[in-house]
Design a protein around this motif. Structure first.
Motif, PDB file in Angstrom:
ATOM      1  N   ILE A 128     -18.366 -28.389 119.674  1.00 43.57           N
ATOM      2  CA  ILE A 128     -17.247 -28.481 118.734  1.00 43.57           C
ATOM      3  C   ILE A 128     -17.663 -28.296 117.278  1.00 43.57           C
TER       4      ILE A 128
ATOM      5  N   LEU B  93     -12.087 -39.434 121.689  1.00 39.09           N
ATOM      6  CA  LEU B  93     -12.001 -39.650 123.131  1.00 39.09           C
ATOM      7  C   LEU B  93     -13.353 -39.392 123.803  1.00 39.09           C
ATOM      8  N   TYR B  94     -14.071 -38.386 123.330  1.00 39.40           N
ATOM      9  CA  TYR B  94     -15.418 -38.127 123.864  1.00 39.40           C
ATOM     10  C   TYR B  94     -16.333 -39.328 123.648  1.00 39.40           C
TER      11      TYR B  94
ATOM     12  N   ARG C 284      -1.573 -39.522 123.590  1.00 36.82           N
ATOM     13  CA  ARG C 284      -2.347 -38.552 124.384  1.00 36.82           C
ATOM     14  C   ARG C 284      -3.540 -39.197 125.078  1.00 36.82           C
TER      15      ARG C 284
ATOM     16  N   THR D 144     -10.068 -35.428 119.809  1.00 39.74           N
ATOM     17  CA  THR D 144     -10.932 -35.117 120.951  1.00 39.74           C
ATOM     18  C   THR D 144     -12.288 -35.789 120.817  1.00 39.74           C
TER      19      THR D 144
ATOM     20  N   TYR E 127      -6.318 -32.167 116.412  1.00 43.39           N
ATOM     21  CA  TYR E 127      -6.806 -32.161 117.795  1.00 43.39           C
ATOM     22  C   TYR E 127      -8.317 -32.393 117.868  1.00 43.39           C
TER      23      TYR E 127
ATOM     24  N   PHE F 279      -5.701 -38.081 129.001  1.00 41.19           N
ATOM     25  CA  PHE F 279      -7.137 -37.791 128.998  1.00 41.19           C
ATOM     26  C   PHE F 279      -7.861 -38.599 130.068  1.00 41.19           C
TER      27      PHE F 279
ATOM     28  N   PHE G  81      -6.162 -32.004 127.129  1.00 39.24           N
ATOM     29  CA  PHE G  81      -6.777 -33.321 127.284  1.00 39.24           C
ATOM     30  C   PHE G  81      -7.040 -33.638 128.754  1.00 39.24           C
TER      31      PHE G  81
ATOM     32  N   ARG H 163     -21.512 -32.232 123.550  1.00 37.01           N
ATOM     33  CA  ARG H 163     -20.140 -32.224 123.027  1.00 37.01           C
ATOM     34  C   ARG H 163     -20.144 -31.839 121.545  1.00 37.01           C
TER      35      ARG H 163
ATOM     36  N   LEU I 147     -10.839 -23.172 121.485  1.00 33.26           N
ATOM     37  CA  LEU I 147     -11.100 -24.036 120.332  1.00 33.26           C
ATOM     38  C   LEU I 147     -11.032 -23.229 119.038  1.00 33.26           C
TER      39      LEU I 147
ATOM     40  N   SER J 116      -9.916 -31.533 129.894  1.00 37.33           N
ATOM     41  CA  SER J 116     -11.148 -32.025 129.259  1.00 37.33           C
ATOM     42  C   SER J 116     -11.705 -33.222 130.022  1.00 37.33           C
TER      43      SER J 116
END
Length: 320
Positions: free
Chosen positions: A64, A118-119, A168, A115, A111, A172, A36, A60, A266, A39
């Motif tokens: 992913i 958060l992106y 978390r 993620t 995860y 980040f 994190f 992004r 990943l 990232s």
């Protein structure tokens, strides 16, 4: 990132709580915090080049979603036995955003949805601190929120089940806050290394003791606040180690191997537990044989998935 995924794999291999190494093995979950933080740094680099919201989210998603849809799609569809409309809606939700993580703390691939969430909030935060650097202090808000989630009963009842996500969030956004100094190649004063090593040793000792002596008897978010210090100091120390390894031919090969592993981290994360480790652990091979067997099988599988996804991503980029 290669180092981080290796210690995450070490964390996932089962070890008895009676083992004197149990506390240290539990520290492997620090790899998530390292991911994190790194990232956040990587996103700032991307945003500093071009403040294009559409391009940012597209890149992004392309990084992913192809791997996610292949692995998670197979995982959930192969286990699907529903017959109602609601069950099909639930299946679609799990494949698209893993919504059972958000609803019920289902941790199979947690995860990835964490993620992506958060992106989603990263660009507005990065644009805010780019224009008004004082807002970097907003990072104290998710720290406060972790305490609120744990101890304010109505909040805990509503969203306490995803503590693994809330705890978390600070690391980040700290990664984003640190990123400009990294981009400008600012160096740490030599005297500061004594502080970094001391903080690393203290936080590592405290976390190992908590896990070895009081595992399951304290709120997890408290240890993850220690992880913030431990993750950042670990990254700084490992950066020095990898730089030092560059001084020899053998060390250069070690660095290249870790870089290669980091590039497919990943895919390794997605395949190694459900498809490799869990079946292997039934044979009770022991901790280290199980780890090395998992690593040996996961690496080529993850590499193949990465190559397939690269072809798909390149084709999509030409059409978007």
């Amino acid at each position: 990132m290669g180092f981080a995924i290796i210690i995450v794999m070490l964390f996932h291999v089962s070890l008895s709580k009676t083992s004197p190494w149990f506390g240290l093995r539990r520290m492997g979950n620090l790899g998530v915090d390292i991911f994190f933080f790194l990232s956040g740094i990587g996103l700032w680099y991307s945003w500093a080049k071009q403040q294009d919201w559409r391009r940012f989210y597209l890149n992004r998603a392309l990084r992913i979603y192809p791997a996610w849809l292949i692995v998670a799609g197979y995982f959930y569809i192969s286990r699907f036995h529903g017959t109602t409309t609601a069950s099909y809606v639930d299946l679609a939700g799990d494949i698209i955003v893993n919504w059972d993580f958000w609803l019920h703390d289902e941790l199979t691939f947690w995860y990835v949805p964490a993620t992506m969430m958060l992106y989603l909030f990263a660009p507005p935060y990065m644009e805010l601190v780019r224009r008004h650097p004082i807002y970097r202090w907003l990072v104290v808000l998710p720290l406060m929120w972790c305490i609120i989630v744990q101890y304010v009963a109505p909040v805990h009842q509503a969203v306490g089940h995803i503590e693994i996500f809330w705890s978390r969030v600070p690391i980040f956004f700290l990664g984003i806050n640190f990123a400009e100094a990294v981009r400008q190649k600012r160096e740490i004063d030599k005297q500061a290394w004594w502080m970094i090593i001391g903080l690393f040793a203290l936080s590592l000792w405290a976390c190992i003791w908590l896990e070895q002596m009081r595992h399951g008897r304290f709120p997890l978010y408290t240890e993850r606040m220690l992880y913030i210090v431990l993750a950042i100091t670990t990254i700084l120390i490992m950066s020095k180690v990898f730089d030092w390894l560059c001084g020899s031919k053998a060390g250069t090969y070690v660095n290249k191997w870790f870089a290669w592993v980091g590039g497919i981290s990943l895919e390794i994360y997605l395949v190694h537990v459900q498809f490799v480790l869990n079946p292997l652990q039934q044979y009770r091979l022991g901790y280290w044989p199980t780890f090395f067997a998992t690593l040996a099988i996961s690496l080529p599988v993850a590499w193949i998935i990465s190559k397939v996804c690269s072809v798909v991503i390149n084709k999509l980029k030409t059409k978007i």
